[in-house]
Write a protein that holds these residues in place. Sequence first.
Motif, PDB file in Angstrom:
ATOM      1  N   THR A 231     102.824 -61.810 -11.425  1.00 27.19           N
ATOM      2  CA  THR A 231     104.249 -62.064 -11.270  1.00 27.19           C
ATOM      3  C   THR A 231     104.669 -61.867  -9.809  1.00 27.19           C
ATOM      4  N   PRO A 232     105.854 -62.334  -9.449  1.00 28.13           N
ATOM      5  CA  PRO A 232     106.348 -62.089  -8.086  1.00 28.13           C
ATOM      6  C   PRO A 232     106.420 -60.600  -7.740  1.00 28.13           C
ATOM      7  N   LEU A 233     106.603 -59.742  -8.759  1.00 25.46           N
ATOM      8  CA  LEU A 233     106.655 -58.306  -8.499  1.00 25.46           C
ATOM      9  C   LEU A 233     105.284 -57.804  -8.029  1.00 25.46           C
ATOM     10  N   PHE A 234     104.223 -58.388  -8.546  1.00 31.41           N
ATOM     11  CA  PHE A 234     102.872 -58.048  -8.097  1.00 31.41           C
ATOM     12  C   PHE A 234     102.682 -58.465  -6.638  1.00 31.41           C
ATOM     13  N   LEU A 235     103.208 -59.634  -6.278  1.00 33.30           N
ATOM     14  CA  LEU A 235     103.114 -60.091  -4.893  1.00 33.30           C
ATOM     15  C   LEU A 235     103.828 -59.122  -3.957  1.00 33.30           C
ATOM     16  N   VAL A 236     104.991 -58.628  -4.390  1.00 37.58           N
ATOM     17  CA  VAL A 236     105.735 -57.647  -3.587  1.00 37.58           C
ATOM     18  C   VAL A 236     104.893 -56.389  -3.398  1.00 37.58           C
ATOM     19  N   LEU A 237     104.251 -55.941  -4.474  1.00 38.39           N
ATOM     20  CA  LEU A 237     103.391 -54.758  -4.406  1.00 38.39           C
ATOM     21  C   LEU A 237     102.271 -54.948  -3.390  1.00 38.39           C
ATOM     22  N   ILE A 238     101.616 -56.096  -3.414  1.00 38.50           N
ATOM     23  CA  ILE A 238     100.509 -56.354  -2.490  1.00 38.50           C
ATOM     24  C   ILE A 238     101.016 -56.461  -1.054  1.00 38.50           C
ATOM     25  N   VAL A 239     102.181 -57.053  -0.860  1.00 37.45           N
ATOM     26  CA  VAL A 239     102.753 -57.152   0.489  1.00 37.45           C
ATOM     27  C   VAL A 239     103.034 -55.755   1.037  1.00 37.45           C
ATOM     28  N   ILE A 240     103.560 -54.866   0.190  1.00 36.91           N
ATOM     29  CA  ILE A 240     103.845 -53.493   0.617  1.00 36.91           C
ATOM     30  C   ILE A 240     102.546 -52.748   0.923  1.00 36.91           C
ATOM     31  N   GLU A 241     101.510 -52.966   0.107  1.00 37.72           N
ATOM     32  CA  GLU A 241     100.201 -52.356   0.374  1.00 37.72           C
ATOM     33  C   GLU A 241      99.665 -52.836   1.728  1.00 37.72           C
ATOM     34  N   PHE A 242      99.778 -54.124   1.969  1.00 35.80           N
ATOM     35  CA  PHE A 242      99.308 -54.694   3.234  1.00 35.80           C
ATOM     36  C   PHE A 242     100.090 -54.103   4.408  1.00 35.80           C
ATOM     37  N   THR A 243     101.387 -53.956   4.224  1.00 30.73           N
ATOM     38  CA  THR A 243     102.238 -53.370   5.266  1.00 30.73           C
ATOM     39  C   THR A 243     101.808 -51.945   5.568  1.00 30.73           C
ATOM     40  N   ASP A 244     101.467 -51.181   4.528  1.00 28.57           N
ATOM     41  CA  ASP A 244     101.047 -49.795   4.739  1.00 28.57           C
ATOM     42  C   ASP A 244      99.735 -49.732   5.520  1.00 28.57           C
ATOM     43  N   VAL A 245      98.846 -50.668   5.255  1.00 25.86           N
ATOM     44  CA  VAL A 245      97.588 -50.704   6.004  1.00 25.86           C
ATOM     45  C   VAL A 245      97.874 -50.912   7.495  1.00 25.86           C
ATOM     46  N   ILE A 246      98.815 -51.802   7.796  1.00 31.14           N
ATOM     47  CA  ILE A 246      99.187 -52.061   9.189  1.00 31.14           C
ATOM     48  C   ILE A 246      99.743 -50.792   9.836  1.00 31.14           C
ATOM     49  N   PHE A 247     100.612 -50.076   9.117  1.00 25.40           N
ATOM     50  CA  PHE A 247     101.197 -48.852   9.666  1.00 25.40           C
ATOM     51  C   PHE A 247     100.145 -47.749   9.798  1.00 25.40           C
ATOM     52  N   ALA A 248      99.186 -47.737   8.889  1.00 24.66           N
ATOM     53  CA  ALA A 248      98.138 -46.707   8.949  1.00 24.66           C
ATOM     54  C   ALA A 248      97.308 -46.836  10.224  1.00 24.66           C
ATOM     55  N   VAL A 249      97.190 -48.053  10.733  1.00 27.05           N
ATOM     56  CA  VAL A 249      96.430 -48.277  11.962  1.00 27.05           C
ATOM     57  C   VAL A 249      97.046 -47.505  13.132  1.00 27.05           C
ATOM     58  N   ASP A 250      98.379 -47.309  13.088  1.00 33.58           N
ATOM     59  CA  ASP A 250      99.061 -46.509  14.111  1.00 33.58           C
ATOM     60  C   ASP A 250      99.066 -45.026  13.770  1.00 33.58           C
ATOM     61  N   SER A 251      99.458 -44.714  12.530  1.00 29.64           N
ATOM     62  CA  SER A 251      99.748 -43.326  12.180  1.00 29.64           C
ATOM     63  C   SER A 251      98.506 -42.444  12.088  1.00 29.64           C
ATOM     64  N   ILE A 252      97.411 -42.971  11.579  1.00 30.91           N
ATOM     65  CA  ILE A 252      96.204 -42.150  11.430  1.00 30.91           C
ATOM     66  C   ILE A 252      95.607 -41.756  12.780  1.00 30.91           C
ATOM     67  N   PRO A 253      95.418 -42.694  13.728  1.00 36.02           N
ATOM     68  CA  PRO A 253      94.968 -42.262  15.056  1.00 36.02           C
ATOM     69  C   PRO A 253      95.932 -41.268  15.700  1.00 36.02           C
ATOM     70  N   ALA A 254      97.235 -41.413  15.409  1.00 38.57           N
ATOM     71  CA  ALA A 254      98.226 -40.500  15.993  1.00 38.57           C
ATOM     72  C   ALA A 254      97.972 -39.068  15.553  1.00 38.57           C
ATOM     73  N   ILE A 255      97.596 -38.863  14.298  1.00 42.87           N
ATOM     74  CA  ILE A 255      97.349 -37.505  13.816  1.00 42.87           C
ATOM     75  C   ILE A 255      96.016 -36.976  14.347  1.00 42.87           C
ATOM     76  N   PHE A 256      95.066 -37.871  14.593  1.00 39.56           N
ATOM     77  CA  PHE A 256      93.808 -37.427  15.198  1.00 39.56           C
ATOM     78  C   PHE A 256      94.029 -36.904  16.624  1.00 39.56           C
ATOM     79  N   ALA A 257      95.172 -37.231  17.215  1.00 34.71           N
ATOM     80  CA  ALA A 257      95.509 -36.665  18.525  1.00 34.71           C
ATOM     81  C   ALA A 257      95.877 -35.199  18.407  1.00 34.71           C
ATOM     82  N   VAL A 258      96.216 -34.769  17.194  1.00 35.33           N
ATOM     83  CA  VAL A 258      96.631 -33.383  16.947  1.00 35.33           C
ATOM     84  C   VAL A 258      95.468 -32.545  16.432  1.00 35.33           C
ATOM     85  N   THR A 259      94.684 -33.109  15.530  1.00 37.68           N
ATOM     86  CA  THR A 259      93.556 -32.383  14.934  1.00 37.68           C
ATOM     87  C   THR A 259      92.406 -33.330  14.664  1.00 37.68           C
TER      88      THR A 259
END
Length: 348
Positions: A231-259
């Motif tokens: 359903t279109p709701l599933f597409l929204v879910l996958i788009v949000i998952e994809f968006t989180d992967v993009i943000f993780a590329v920034d946020s995870i290295p950022a925390i490795f700067a701390v520990t």
Amino acid sequence: MSHELIFFGSFALFIVLMLALDLGVFHKKDKPVSFKQAAIMSAIWVSFAIGFYLFLKTEGQELHNIKDQAHLEQVVKDHQHNISVTSANFQENLNRYTDNLSLEFITGYVIEYALSVDNIFVMVLIFSAFGVNEKYYHRVLFWGILGAVVMRFLFIFLGATLISQFGWILYVFGAFLIYSGLMMFLSKEGNDEIDPENHKVVKFISKFLPVYPEYVGNKFFHRVNAKLYVTPLFLVLIVIEFTDVIFAVDSIPAIFAVTKDPYIVFFSNIFAILGLRSMFFLLVNVIHKFHYLKTGLAALLVFIGIKMLAHHWLKDWGFTTTHSLFIILGILTVSVVASLAFPKKEVK
């Protein structure tokens, strides 16, 4: 089984139980989440993070089962903690280690929680562009964040392996964060529109899976004449998952700067993204008021990138995790205060 895996397994079990309680008890019915409910849930998740910080501060040695001075020194060396544990007093060294460990956790948590705000900007755009009914927001975010937990686990421990094998990759992460921060700062408003029909993720999924043309309540899948559709709701879910992967590329290295301790990176990351749903409902109607926050987040990424590139020199100068935390909080506070003090002029 190693002590770390037992500790990690206990943490994972706690998270699973909390998520089950959330979906199975508190949100059994699909309905919009009120500001009051979001505020209560946000307070609960922040309280859990603070509780975990206090646990690490008093019992942090349990993470790696540190029992003697030799093991303590090895752990500090392996995870490149910016502290000295060479005192003749083992308990004093252990206290210094747990104090630093808890500080690394809370600093990483603040970084991830702050960067999650930018994720919320995009989530609002996604829900609006796809015309999702507000009462289904929580369901999509629940499953989206559950998937994000799994993805973050893979990213973090892959990152930790790369850092342990190739120390120079920290400089790559640092340069990338500076680039990301500058791109965020230079990006113009109005370029964030989302076209559901032409979205790359939607096109990709549509090539392999039949898509039902309309929403079917809260269902992600719908069967018609023995044929299963997404359903279109599933597409929204996958788009949000994809968006989180993009943000993780920034946020995870950022925390490795701390520990460099992957468990602390994971714990701080997960506590932050688990609080993301409640923060979404808390900020969804007021987030536009914090128009300087994106500038603050850009400055935050640049600062963390510079810290990664100059970590050897900063260590020699006595720059500690405490200094990082104060600078991060300062950047966020200035951006929020500036947003409130100088409200954006509405276009008539």
